[in-house]
Design a protein around this motif. Structure first.
Motif, PDB file in Angstrom:
ATOM      1  N   GLY D  10       1.177  -1.239   0.000  1.00  0.00           N
ATOM      2  CA  GLY D  10      -0.321  -0.193  -0.043  1.00  0.00           C
ATOM      3  C   GLY D  10       0.202   1.109   0.142  1.00  0.00           C
ATOM      4  N   GLU D  11       2.218   1.152  -1.023  1.00  0.00           N
ATOM      5  CA  GLU D  11       2.699   2.733  -0.496  1.00  0.00           C
ATOM      6  C   GLU D  11       2.542   3.168  -2.147  1.00  0.00           C
ATOM      7  N   SER D  12       1.586   2.372  -2.844  1.00  0.00           N
ATOM      8  CA  SER D  12       1.229   3.687  -3.275  1.00  0.00           C
ATOM      9  C   SER D  12       0.667   5.496  -2.969  1.00  0.00           C
ATOM     10  N   PHE D  13       0.331   6.064  -3.743  1.00  0.00           N
ATOM     11  CA  PHE D  13      -0.265   7.429  -3.626  1.00  0.00           C
ATOM     12  C   PHE D  13      -0.908   8.321  -4.104  1.00  0.00           C
ATOM     13  N   GLY D  14      -1.611   8.935  -4.274  1.00  0.00           N
ATOM     14  CA  GLY D  14      -2.646   9.476  -5.606  1.00  0.00           C
ATOM     15  C   GLY D  14      -2.495   8.377  -6.765  1.00  0.00           C
ATOM     16  N   ALA D  15      -1.894   9.216  -7.989  1.00  0.00           N
ATOM     17  CA  ALA D  15      -1.350   9.246  -9.084  1.00  0.00           C
ATOM     18  C   ALA D  15       0.021   8.132  -9.309  1.00  0.00           C
ATOM     19  N   TYR D  16       0.299   7.906  -7.853  1.00  0.00           N
ATOM     20  CA  TYR D  16       1.927   7.693  -8.229  1.00  0.00           C
ATOM     21  C   TYR D  16       1.313   6.064  -7.345  1.00  0.00           C
ATOM     22  N   GLN D  17       1.813   5.165  -8.249  1.00  0.00           N
ATOM     23  CA  GLN D  17       2.534   3.915  -8.283  1.00  0.00           C
ATOM     24  C   GLN D  17       3.506   3.406  -7.651  1.00  0.00           C
ATOM     25  N   MET D  18       2.983   2.411  -6.095  1.00  0.00           N
ATOM     26  CA  MET D  18       4.686   1.862  -6.131  1.00  0.00           C
ATOM     27  C   MET D  18       4.459   0.623  -5.618  1.00  0.00           C
ATOM     28  N   GLY D  19       4.833  -1.063  -6.174  1.00  0.00           N
ATOM     29  CA  GLY D  19       5.491  -1.528  -6.049  1.00  0.00           C
ATOM     30  C   GLY D  19       4.608  -2.656  -6.946  1.00  0.00           C
ATOM     31  N   ASN D  20       4.462  -3.591  -6.026  1.00  0.00           N
ATOM     32  CA  ASN D  20       3.635  -4.393  -6.598  1.00  0.00           C
ATOM     33  C   ASN D  20       2.717  -5.435  -5.871  1.00  0.00           C
ATOM     34  N   ASP D  21       1.899  -4.958  -5.571  1.00  0.00           N
ATOM     35  CA  ASP D  21       0.891  -5.677  -3.805  1.00  0.00           C
ATOM     36  C   ASP D  21      -0.341  -6.035  -4.668  1.00  0.00           C
TER      37      ASP D  21
END
Lengths: 256, 256, 256, 256
Positions: D10-21
């Motif tokens: 859950g380390e994405s933020f708004g329009a920013y994607q992070m990780g392969n949850d």
């Protein structure tokens, strides 16, 4: 014929990566750099300008509503005074970073919801244009052709560069087809290239129904959200060059 | 003898009011204006500059760590590159707002934890001074007398204005007495006035034990957090004037 | 007759002070505590709950749009999913802080623009009410009498406490008179007391023209932005007590 | 033998994607969910919990310093009271979102700089552990084996799950080898699998020099920053299962 290509760049933030800036900077000649309100932070902004300058890409500010979580895409109601101050703040911040590298911000293009609202709302367009004019009478306003924002820029005495979109369809009245409609976004590279060349040849915006709305335009906006988009941007450039266009920076274009 | 009075101003934020800016602007001749990172927002910044200019108060940037919740008073570890970019961003933002009013930022004074750290840490001081120098070689750095920051400013070729504090006691080595120690802060107006006049007469910082550390200084920092502080600031000004000093802006002082 | 008094509290942020919480907590019996989005931060929230509990004041969450700069007073367009998540986040955050002190959040009252919009917009009201219901079916929704929000709360199966405002005039249709109209805000203490007692006696909202719109109500909202407001709040309380009312917390009121 | 696998999600933020949850949620059994201070926002948090629950993954809070720009990786100096309040705020916020889906937060693992500092600093560890204990005495603290944080958790009476890292080398004293040293991070999948199995077989942390520091441990931390990392995480799981381990959630492990 000289024409400009522009794209939104520097939209990463802290540890968050967005876009393909390195690829796009080999395609476009003017960069709209996020200024920390919808995206970007001081160090990202610095890196973006550092990449752009040696490639001969001119630097523009891409001011937005203060809404990182919504990426500046949500309508917000700022008072005219707040909005004016917010634009000056963002343009100045990027110009400060640029000055330290011996460069200057040469154009401004509002971002997202602010841009959309300023294209429709005459009063808002006036606030935006006059804020830019108060910063510098030589600052180029990059605004969609046929928009209220473009008109407000001219009224404020700014040099106005008119843009068209390479991957968006237009209605017969010259507005963008809403993203909720089929055909609003052109997904195939060939479609984008054909769309842009048609507008260059016909000297105006060509609608989804083939209607031409005559208007000068000076710049084509391309996107680089993903690899495919960056490749499409390059094909648009190659298409324009094959059609005899020279791709130049915004300050190189005669806007008088 | 010409001397400057400076104060931190524009530290309100949105609906939050802080300080007595209107009162202080009748006392000081240079304003350190918060730039949105520890306090201030674009509209507050605009209003502060709008109030300062007609009163003949020169405008300075007061850059800080990005920490609104901690009011820039908490130590943060930014990389040199991030810190440099953050300073340029803030100075440029305020300069953008000032330019729209036909004025310019003429000095920079770091805020809070950033200032404290740059007064002690040679490497950090160098980053701060060089960021300001890269913005403009004519920008005045306002730094505490005898600090590492002042030395770094001189080394970077900046005009450096040295300041002393009207309401803080100094140790025999020229540092501020820690706020945890008794007598660190001078609360009575007469004490502040006497403290400042003593330093003017003796030509240096006078410690809590009466020791004089000879140093030029060009500016006296006053505070206006509450009504009493603003009144004390005015008494310091009246005391300096009675002692034959003329209160001038920082750009009016000969720093060569 | 039992009635509640409520007020917005905990609206300081970091170094910024707002309101007269200490005074108001001796007047009201339920506190709407800011949750960090428009005001408040974790430590301010903690201090507010710590002050409220020993005074027998019940704790409520005062969730808002994420807009510290605008104090939650600016309309924002969040998707229903985002809004629902934002409400749960804020209520949970305050409940977490309360639980650590052995207490619980017992009511929710939306703040500012979110509250205004939810009072008019049936769809938005439904999102707000159902978010609260999903948090806990026992959570009291504190909503203006005759509002869409109150209706949505009832439809969602929540216990709904209806509030009237002590210092605001109402139109004949039961809405607040716009602040741009004369007479919208009652400034004198005696006016506020008389306004509240009139509504208690007539069993409904009494408009600026004297028209009564019959409605039950369980709570009176008072303000404490300045010392005068806090004193007025106390006079409203004394007036209600003199009229035979007992001032109780929201959970003590029979909402069935 | 039962063992847990955990990862930061859950380390994405708004329009920013992070990780392969999505990938990682098929591998791990406990998720450390960002709570909005270093990453995550209310809607991202909601989506993360919504994905985790049907896969039988237990939900934990991953509180951090308030530093989105620095991704919570920069040391910050919060007062004990501020830190305690910030942890309760974040845990409560995620729990609020979880409760609306009929689930609860069952563990807490501090993030980034906060975790690193709490592993070394006894006083800070105590603040963190007691904040969690004050939230709920049943809350599992997920802490590195042999850390000050783990000791503080036990002293506070919390159930403590000890974790080891699948892709990090340890010194002979049981600390992580600094990232600036060669061999600090294990890049190959086979190395990670072998490292984890060695620790399982030997019943303790195995250092880069082959020294075993006997300690129980209950969970293995894996990463999913990129596709390779997510695949490695899966291989670690398969390796553990092949060695006879059953992968379970943190609440299923006997921590008494």
């Amino acid at each position: 014929m000289e024409i400009n290509l522009n794209a939104d760049l520097g939209e990463s933030f802290g540890a968050y990566q967005m876009g393909n800036d390195s690829l796009l900077l080999d395609v476009v000649k003017s960069a709209n750099v996020a200024c920390g309100f919808h995206a970007g932070d001081p160090w990202i902004m610095t890196q973006t300008v550092e990449m752009a300058l040696p490639k001969g890409v001119s630097v523009g500010a891409h001011p937005a509503f203060p809404d990182l979580q919504g990426f500046g895409r949500r309508a917000m109601q700022l008072s005219p005074k707040e909005l004016e101050a917010s634009i000056l703040y963002q343009v100045g911040a990027l110009d400060g970073i640029s000055m330290a590298m011996g460069a200057r911000v040469t154009h401004v293009k509002p971002h997202g919801a602010l841009n959309n609202m300023a294209c429709e709302d005459t009063d808002l367009a006036k606030v935006v244009a006059e804020a830019i004019r108060d910063y510098s009478r030589d600052m180029i306003l990059l605004a969609p052709a046929l928009s209220e924002l473009a008109k407000a820029g001219t009224a404020a005495g700014l040099p106005v560069a008119l843009e068209v979109f390479s991957d968006r369809a237009y209605t017969d009245s010259g507005h963008l087809v809403s993203r909720s409609q089929p055909g609003a976004v052109l997904h195939k590279s060939e479609e984008c290239v054909a769309h842009v060349l048609r507008m260059v040849e016909q000297g105006g915006i060509v609608s989804i129904n083939g209607k031409c709305l005559p208007t000068p335009f000076h710049s084509v906006c391309v996107h680089g959200d993903n690899l495919h988009a960056a490749e499409t941007a390059n094909k648009v450039r190659l298409g324009l060059e094959a059609a005899g266009c020279t791709i130049v920076t915004l300050p190189e274009i005669d806007l008088s």
